[in-house]
Design a protein around this motif. Structure first.
Motif, PDB file in Angstrom:
ATOM      1  N   VAL A 189      71.247 151.684  40.042  1.00 39.80           N
ATOM      2  CA  VAL A 189      71.023 150.138  40.393  1.00 39.80           C
ATOM      3  C   VAL A 189      72.611 149.835  40.905  1.00 39.80           C
ATOM      4  N   ALA A 239      72.656 143.835  35.326  1.00 44.43           N
ATOM      5  CA  ALA A 239      71.709 144.958  35.350  1.00 44.43           C
ATOM      6  C   ALA A 239      72.302 145.864  34.301  1.00 44.43           C
ATOM      7  N   GLU A 276      68.689 142.924  41.592  1.00 45.72           N
ATOM      8  CA  GLU A 276      68.279 144.037  41.885  1.00 45.72           C
ATOM      9  C   GLU A 276      67.736 145.084  40.449  1.00 45.72           C
ATOM     10  N   ALA A 277      68.480 144.986  39.744  1.00 46.80           N
ATOM     11  CA  ALA A 277      67.644 145.408  38.314  1.00 46.80           C
ATOM     12  C   ALA A 277      66.246 145.045  37.926  1.00 46.80           C
TER      13      ALA A 277
END
Length: 379
Positions: free
Chosen positions: A123, A18, A137-138
């Motif tokens: 995140v 992330a 996800e980032a």
């Protein structure tokens, strides 16, 4: 023993992935830890730390802060940093501590945005997954938050998703990509997260096409396709001519390739046909056939040669990019057993694997993977 590493080092965790996505985008990055996770990221998992500045902070959580959930202290620290820095946004990244105490990141986001007056992204990493999950996800959070709406398409612009050191094992991969893609006719090349700022992310909806160079970028590309109608293709245009020559010599041999999935697939195609793989577009990605293979029907001889080249990975494997014999490794003993029984003539992978493969008598072609060994690639 399940989970025991006797030869390999632990791979980069999700919070490192992330951080890698946000590192160059000009925001305040806050790792919600007591200091240890931040030290690992800066010291081992982020090679740009030694050559490029970034506003990267530890939340400095103390025992009682964590136990009592003193989120107001974290928000006050963030406000203080925002007053001192020219930042356009902040991102709060989870670690095992907030995961264990069930920190409410949505509430933290609302509190921080109200106090600081700019966008705050979150995140929710846990430290128990690998880097690619955090990066995935980032990327998704980044485009959801900043990709501009109601934009006009630029047919000469292309975006690249998945360009981070943990996936591509280079700190200047953006330069290579710009050079190659400009030769393909694109005047504007946006490498999200490496060599470009938040301005490029805001223009994500304008590009004619996205290129995904790692599995961590596929969900973000699918989001941009749904939101803006932007097609995407999956390929890895980062292999050097010298490395390609080494791969050509492996033609006809039984080979195991161990890397992130997109790079491994590119290496396989290079061995098979002597040139970079044909691009796989997003429409094909979404239309997975019954055999979970993107490849068209082939003659028996070609199919046999492809079956002799197997891609393995410790990281994300998208079913739509996977050949039937490709393998996923979860534990070190599983990896050792597979190689021992595989009768491979050659292995392509990070040199760190050699520590575990001392009995392997075949050819080993080094292909660094930074998330595995912390080695920057020259390929």
């Amino acid at each position: 023993m399940k989970g025991l590493l006797k030869y390999l080092s632990p791979f980069a965790p999700d919070q490192s992935g992330a951080v890698s996505v946000f590192y160059e985008l000009g925001g305040i990055i806050v790792i919600c830890d007591a200091g240890g996770c931040t030290g690992n990221i800066c010291g081992f998992d982020e090679p740009r730390w030694f050559e490029k500045k970034s506003a990267l902070f530890s939340a400095g959580l103390r025992d009682m802060d964590a136990i009592l959930g003193r989120d107001d202290r974290l928000v006050d620290k963030l406000k203080d940093a925002a007053d001192r820095l020219d930042a356009k946004f902040a991102v709060l990244i989870g670690t095992p501590v907030p995961a264990v105490i069930a920190t409410d990141f949505r509430a933290l986001k609302r509190m921080a945005e109200k106090k600081c007056g700019f966008p705050v992204l979150t995140v929710e990493c846990t430290g128990t997954r690998l880097y690619d999950r955090g990066a995935e996800e980032a990327y998704l959070e980044l485009f959801r938050s900043f990709a501009g709406k109601n934009v006009e398409k630029d047919k000469n612009a292309v975006g690249v998703i998945g360009v981070n050191p943990l996936d591509v094992s280079q700190t200047h991969a953006d330069r290579v990509l710009r050079e190659k893609l400009r030769k393909e006719g694109y005047s504007s090349v946006y490498c999200y997260g490496m060599g470009d700022t938040l301005t490029a992310v805001r223009k994500a909806g304008t590009v004619a096409k996205n290129i995904v160079v790692a599995p961590s970028g596929i969900r973000a590309a699918q989001y941009l396709e749904k939101e803006f109608g932007t097609p995407y293709e999956v390929r890895y245009p980062l292999l050097s001519a010298e490395f390609r020559e080494k791969l050509h010599a492996l033609y006809g041999k039984k080979v195991l390739i161990v890397h992130q999935q997109v790079a491994a697939n590119e290496i396989r195609q290079e061995i098979l046909v002597g040139k970079g793989s044909a691009a796989i577009d997003g429409a094909e990605i979404n239309a997975v056939n019954e055999k979970n293979s993107l490849a068209p029907k082939e003659c028996g001889e070609c199919s046999d040669k492809k079956n002799n080249i197997i891609c393995g990975s410790w990281f994300m494997q998208m079913p739509q990019l996977k050949e039937p014999l490709d393998v996923f490794f979860e534990w070190e003993d599983e990896f050792l057993s597979y190689v021992e029984n595989g009768n491979f003539d050659a292995i392509v992978g990070d040199a760190r694997f050699c520590r575990a493969l001392r009995e392997f008598q075949g050819e080993f072609v080094e292909c660094p993977h930074f998330a595995v060994s912390g080695t920057i690639s020259g390929i």
